[in-house]
Design a protein around this motif. Sequence first.
Motif, PDB file in Angstrom:
ATOM      1  N   LYS A 185       0.826  -1.207   0.000  1.00 12.42           N
ATOM      2  CA  LYS A 185       0.000   0.000   0.000  1.00 12.42           C
ATOM      3  C   LYS A 185       0.861   1.258   0.000  1.00 12.42           C
ATOM      4  O   LYS A 185       0.548   2.241  -0.687  1.00 12.42           O
ATOM      5  N   ALA A 186       1.945   1.257   0.789  1.00  9.83           N
ATOM      6  CA  ALA A 186       2.810   2.418   0.829  1.00  9.83           C
ATOM      7  C   ALA A 186       3.496   2.655  -0.515  1.00  9.83           C
ATOM      8  O   ALA A 186       3.853   3.789  -0.856  1.00  9.83           O
ATOM      9  N   SER A 187       3.647   1.590  -1.307  1.00  9.78           N
ATOM     10  CA  SER A 187       4.320   1.717  -2.602  1.00  9.78           C
ATOM     11  C   SER A 187       3.380   2.127  -3.709  1.00  9.78           C
ATOM     12  O   SER A 187       3.761   2.910  -4.606  1.00  9.78           O
ATOM     13  N   TYR A 188       2.141   1.647  -3.665  1.00  3.20           N
ATOM     14  CA  TYR A 188       1.268   1.807  -4.831  1.00  3.20           C
ATOM     15  C   TYR A 188       0.001   2.632  -4.555  1.00  3.20           C
ATOM     16  O   TYR A 188      -0.708   2.959  -5.493  1.00  3.20           O
ATOM     17  N   GLU A 189      -0.282   2.962  -3.259  1.00  6.28           N
ATOM     18  CA  GLU A 189      -1.464   3.763  -2.965  1.00  6.28           C
ATOM     19  C   GLU A 189      -1.191   5.257  -3.033  1.00  6.28           C
ATOM     20  O   GLU A 189      -2.118   6.053  -3.172  1.00  6.28           O
ATOM     21  N   VAL A 190       0.034   5.668  -2.885  1.00  6.16           N
ATOM     22  CA  VAL A 190       0.397   7.087  -2.908  1.00  6.16           C
ATOM     23  C   VAL A 190       1.697   7.224  -3.683  1.00  6.16           C
ATOM     24  O   VAL A 190       2.578   6.358  -3.619  1.00  6.16           O
ATOM     25  N   SER A 191       1.792   8.323  -4.415  1.00  2.00           N
ATOM     26  CA  SER A 191       2.942   8.485  -5.300  1.00  2.00           C
ATOM     27  C   SER A 191       4.197   8.875  -4.520  1.00  2.00           C
ATOM     28  O   SER A 191       5.212   8.201  -4.599  1.00  2.00           O
ATOM     29  N   ASN A 192       4.113   9.968  -3.745  1.00  2.00           N
ATOM     30  CA  ASN A 192       5.274  10.438  -2.977  1.00  2.00           C
ATOM     31  C   ASN A 192       4.876  10.408  -1.510  1.00  2.00           C
ATOM     32  O   ASN A 192       4.177  11.303  -1.026  1.00  2.00           O
ATOM     33  N   LEU A 193       5.311   9.377  -0.824  1.00  2.00           N
ATOM     34  CA  LEU A 193       4.828   9.130   0.534  1.00  2.00           C
ATOM     35  C   LEU A 193       5.182  10.264   1.490  1.00  2.00           C
ATOM     36  O   LEU A 193       4.312  10.811   2.175  1.00  2.00           O
ATOM     37  N   GLU A 194       6.429  10.635   1.585  1.00  2.00           N
ATOM     38  CA  GLU A 194       6.849  11.655   2.555  1.00  2.00           C
ATOM     39  C   GLU A 194       6.224  13.012   2.238  1.00  2.00           C
ATOM     40  O   GLU A 194       5.789  13.733   3.142  1.00  2.00           O
ATOM     41  N   GLN A 195       6.174  13.379   0.963  1.00  2.00           N
ATOM     42  CA  GLN A 195       5.566  14.653   0.584  1.00  2.00           C
ATOM     43  C   GLN A 195       4.084  14.676   0.934  1.00  2.00           C
ATOM     44  O   GLN A 195       3.553  15.689   1.393  1.00  2.00           O
TER      45      GLN A 195
END
Length: 331
Positions: free
Chosen positions: A99-109
């Motif tokens: 999910k962290a890889s494919y649910e959001v493009s730039n996690l930290e941003q």
Amino acid sequence: MTGFDIFAIALVLLVIFTLFAGVKTVGQGYNWTVERFGKYTRTLSPGLNIIVPYFDRVGRKMNMMEQVINIPEQEVITKDNATVTADGVAFFQVFDAAKASYEVSNLEQAIIVLTMTNIRSVMGAMDLDQVLSHRDEINERLLRVVDAAVSPWGLKVNRIEIKDIVPPADLVEAMGRQMKAERVKRADILQAEGQRQSEILRAEGAKQGQILQAEGRKEAAFRDAEARERSAEAEAKATQMVSEAIAKGDVAALNYFIADKYIKAFGQLADSPNQKVIMLPIEAASLLGSLAGIGEIAKATFGESALSAQAAARRASVPTSGNPPPVPPAV
């Protein structure tokens, strides 16, 4: 070398390369995603893993340990239209690598933008005094909102802390003056309370002193009245005894009583501090006659020894030159 030898060598090298391509070692604290023809298939856990070479490849390498990111400072307008500058820090951890890889493009941003937005929302609903004094409440509300928002991304936000809240310079100066005025006010109140308590204690002490003095005067008056009462009783008893003696015909007792009063009155006149020279409208002969009468009474009452003592006192009080004045008989 023949063509077969070259083929064999190439085949061996291909096998070795394939083996190395199919074996993956994942470090502790990381998870790797596996993609087959660009599609996610599974996640590699820490340790030795095997994939299908040429078909599978490693997609994203996700850090599964707790991470920290800084929230940049931004201006926030509070509920009472005061502008402050605030920044913070966030702690998060990935629990689902896919999910962290494919649910959001730039996690930290995404986490930074979401946190900054909620900081403006939470602090904008509070007054300036609340913003400055209720940091724990702000942190709690931010954590609750942001954690619920990032949950679909496979994340867990553990903590969000506001680092600095900086009001404008003129507002800081006004707050300083207000704080000084409050402290001066508290100091004046404490001083007034101290003076009030001091006055109360002094008044209580004066009151207690007056009560004790009044009790002392009361006790002294009671003792004085008791003494006068006893003296009056003794005087009344003496007068009664003299009256009884007169009724029985004993004139010597009356003479003794009158002479005693006369001598006491004369002694009081002599002891008066305001008298330096005493002028008496009497004659020495009359006084000596009274003393002689007292001597006769003492002789009749106590015998010759008392009379001798009285005569000696009389001789000591009369000058030696000349003839002594005649002593009148006792009445």
